[in-house]
Write a protein that holds these residues in place. Sequence first.
Motif, short mmCIF file in Angstrom:
data_model
loop_
_atom_site.label_atom_id
_atom_site.label_comp_id
_atom_site.label_asym_id
_atom_site.label_seq_id
_atom_site.Cartn_x
_atom_site.Cartn_y
_atom_site.Cartn_z
N HIS A 170 0.82 -1.21 0.00
CA HIS A 170 0.00 0.00 0.00
C HIS A 170 0.86 1.27 0.00
N GLY A 171 2.15 1.11 -0.23
CA GLY A 171 3.02 2.27 -0.39
C GLY A 171 3.59 2.84 0.88
N ILE A 172 3.47 2.14 1.99
CA ILE A 172 3.97 2.65 3.27
C ILE A 172 5.46 2.36 3.39
N ASP B 154 12.83 7.17 -0.38
CA ASP B 154 11.64 6.38 -0.07
C ASP B 154 10.51 6.88 -0.97
N PHE B 155 9.98 5.99 -1.81
CA PHE B 155 9.00 6.41 -2.81
C PHE B 155 7.84 5.43 -2.89
N VAL B 156 6.72 5.95 -3.39
CA VAL B 156 5.62 5.11 -3.84
C VAL B 156 5.29 5.53 -5.26
N VAL B 157 5.06 4.55 -6.12
CA VAL B 157 4.67 4.81 -7.50
C VAL B 157 3.19 4.48 -7.64
N LEU B 158 2.41 5.47 -8.08
CA LEU B 158 0.97 5.31 -8.25
C LEU B 158 0.61 5.28 -9.71
N GLU B 159 -0.40 4.50 -10.04
CA GLU B 159 -0.86 4.37 -11.41
C GLU B 159 -1.29 5.73 -11.97
N GLU B 160 -1.88 6.57 -11.13
CA GLU B 160 -2.36 7.88 -11.56
C GLU B 160 -2.00 8.94 -10.54
N ASP C 80 -9.10 4.20 -5.21
CA ASP C 80 -8.99 3.07 -6.13
C ASP C 80 -7.73 3.13 -7.00
N ILE C 81 -6.91 4.16 -6.81
CA ILE C 81 -5.65 4.24 -7.57
C ILE C 81 -4.75 3.07 -7.17
N GLN C 82 -4.19 2.41 -8.15
CA GLN C 82 -3.36 1.23 -7.89
C GLN C 82 -1.93 1.63 -7.51
N ILE C 83 -1.38 0.91 -6.55
CA ILE C 83 0.02 1.06 -6.17
C ILE C 83 0.86 0.20 -7.13
N GLN C 84 1.80 0.83 -7.82
CA GLN C 84 2.65 0.06 -8.75
C GLN C 84 3.92 -0.45 -8.08
N SER C 85 4.51 0.35 -7.20
CA SER C 85 5.73 -0.11 -6.53
C SER C 85 6.04 0.77 -5.33
N THR C 86 6.88 0.23 -4.46
CA THR C 86 7.32 0.94 -3.26
C THR C 86 8.82 0.75 -3.11
N PRO D 24 13.65 -1.59 -4.22
CA PRO D 24 12.25 -1.99 -4.32
C PRO D 24 11.88 -2.99 -3.22
N VAL D 25 10.80 -2.69 -2.50
CA VAL D 25 10.29 -3.62 -1.50
C VAL D 25 8.92 -4.16 -1.92
N TYR D 26 8.37 -3.55 -2.95
CA TYR D 26 7.13 -4.06 -3.56
C TYR D 26 7.10 -3.58 -4.99
N MET D 27 6.72 -4.47 -5.92
CA MET D 27 6.67 -4.05 -7.32
C MET D 27 5.65 -4.91 -8.07
N LYS D 28 4.82 -4.21 -8.87
CA LYS D 28 3.90 -4.91 -9.76
C LYS D 28 4.47 -4.90 -11.18
N ASP D 29 3.88 -5.71 -12.03
CA ASP D 29 4.38 -5.85 -13.39
C ASP D 29 4.24 -4.58 -14.21
N MET D 30 3.38 -3.65 -13.75
CA MET D 30 3.11 -2.46 -14.56
C MET D 30 4.32 -1.55 -14.68
N VAL D 31 5.21 -1.59 -13.71
CA VAL D 31 6.38 -0.72 -13.75
C VAL D 31 7.45 -1.38 -14.63
N LYS D 32 7.87 -0.68 -15.64
CA LYS D 32 8.86 -1.22 -16.58
C LYS D 32 10.26 -0.82 -16.16
N THR D 33 11.08 -1.81 -15.89
CA THR D 33 12.48 -1.56 -15.56
C THR D 33 13.32 -1.87 -16.78
#
Length: 550
Positions: free
Chosen positions: A224-226, A510-516, A528-534, A540-549
């Motif tokens: 959740h980006g914390i 320390d960052f959070v990446v939000l879809e919007e 309802d904004i999706q968390i893409q990564s933290t 990175p401690v959390y990452m979804k497939d949406m973030v392109k590395t």
Amino acid sequence: MKVDLLFKNAKVLTLDDQNRRAGSVAVEKGKIVGIWDMPEPPKDTIEITPKTQVVDLNGAALLPGFIDTHNHILMYGQTLNMVNCSSAANESIKDVLEAIGSKAKETKDGEWIQGFGYDDTLIYEKRHITRDDLDRVSPNNPVSISHVSGHLSYVNSLAINMTGITDDISNPQGGHYGRDEKDRLNGVLYESAAMEPIRKILPQMTVEDMVKAISVASKEYVAHGITTNSDAAVFGLEDFEAHLTASKLGANPMRTQLMIMHHLLREGTPYGGYTPEQLDKEIKVRSGGRAKLDSAKMFQDGSIQGLTGALREPYYSSPETYGEFIHPQEAFNEEVLDLHRRGFRIATHGNGDRAIGSILEAYENALMKYPRTDHRHRIEHVQTATTEDILKMAELGVAGSFFINHVYFWGDRHKQIFLGPDRGRRISPLAEAVEHNVLFTLHSDCPITPISPLFSVWAAVNRVTRDGHILGPEQRIDVMTALKSMTIYGAELNFDEKISGSIEIGKQADFVVLEEDPTAVNPMDIKDIQIQSTFIDGKPVYMKDMVKTV
């Protein structure tokens, strides 16, 4: 300059003093070293090496990592192995009893059954569950169920008998025992003082078990980006050890603030002789630098939903009930004075306005006798603060951590049942906190409500209740202020504003990446904004497939 991490093609909300926006950010050795307005930094400004992680955000939003200043991560981890008695999973007492009965069938006689989340105001029958209810489905296993507020619990006859308490027991200071029409204990326990006999005999988790619970819960938190989190009540030495171990081992990757219960800091206790500086140093050393001391934690009332929050005027649906203090005022003043004199920052739970007034009286008394200019003493929840209370907080420099999620989850019932229309509409008066320059943050109080900083931002901006009503529209705040209350204001509350809370050169990465971008969507869509990564320290401690590395 060489960099370890580069974000490009981003919508960067720095949340600094100027609310600067940018397009790319660079990190080296866990610190922010470059911020550029354009989507990519000029080619002659940084050196990309094979070890550099380049993250193309493709227009996603980059914000400082979220800071939740009040929740109970260890408690949340512990509930994951309990029976879910919440209204989300049960419509009626019959449903709850079926869940408890099912658990009893698979549990050996004599072993405990524990549940969490029961809400008497949302269940079909609109009443508390009793020992007689629980005895019918679990006669051979002691049962303890926590109320959704955390300020009540429900036990069966076997559990009561195991404590040794009887029907003639007197109510303790700061709590009371529920009774039936024959003055017999009915199994409802109000506040910590009444729950203590049960707490003493409940099965205790080992430190290893607690570390595992924190580890499981922390995975959801970072999703959740914390990036910085505060456990709002470290009750015992085992809890303390579990937090330090979880941080040191990396089982909890977040930066952790610990509110140590005040009884652990009294003379004669293991940390009673420590100064705040000594205790903070020990926490940092033993946690590998991932945790630190937040405050000495106290409670001065209970829950509005449980009718134990201390109000100046009676409850709307119960005109004989005002709630109660946890501590008599004189004793409370003395405890606060001692902690303040010794240099501790104090965080005190206050839901009802009478409790908030009591806390401010104790803080003012301490500050008059031992003046401190930057104490940042806190009030937790601040649910029914009046205008006069907010003004006194501003005068004394007292900060507030607002449990804003109350508006959605209990706002309708506060207005209709607990507080009435006038007091109900102004719970969590954030606009007044802004108007009078009170330092404040928002929090989830998880597991009381689900962990989600974006939900808390949504609640502060919209003030929409579960039934779809707007509760006190005059107390809404704008999106940027709400985001700051979970980033830079949180850093300030943690005494960390120089090193975290905003995207500025030299600060922690320390960052959070939000879809919007939350400031660009319909305010009703923020939750309802999706968390893409933290990211913490640029890792990175959390990452979804949406973030392109790349």
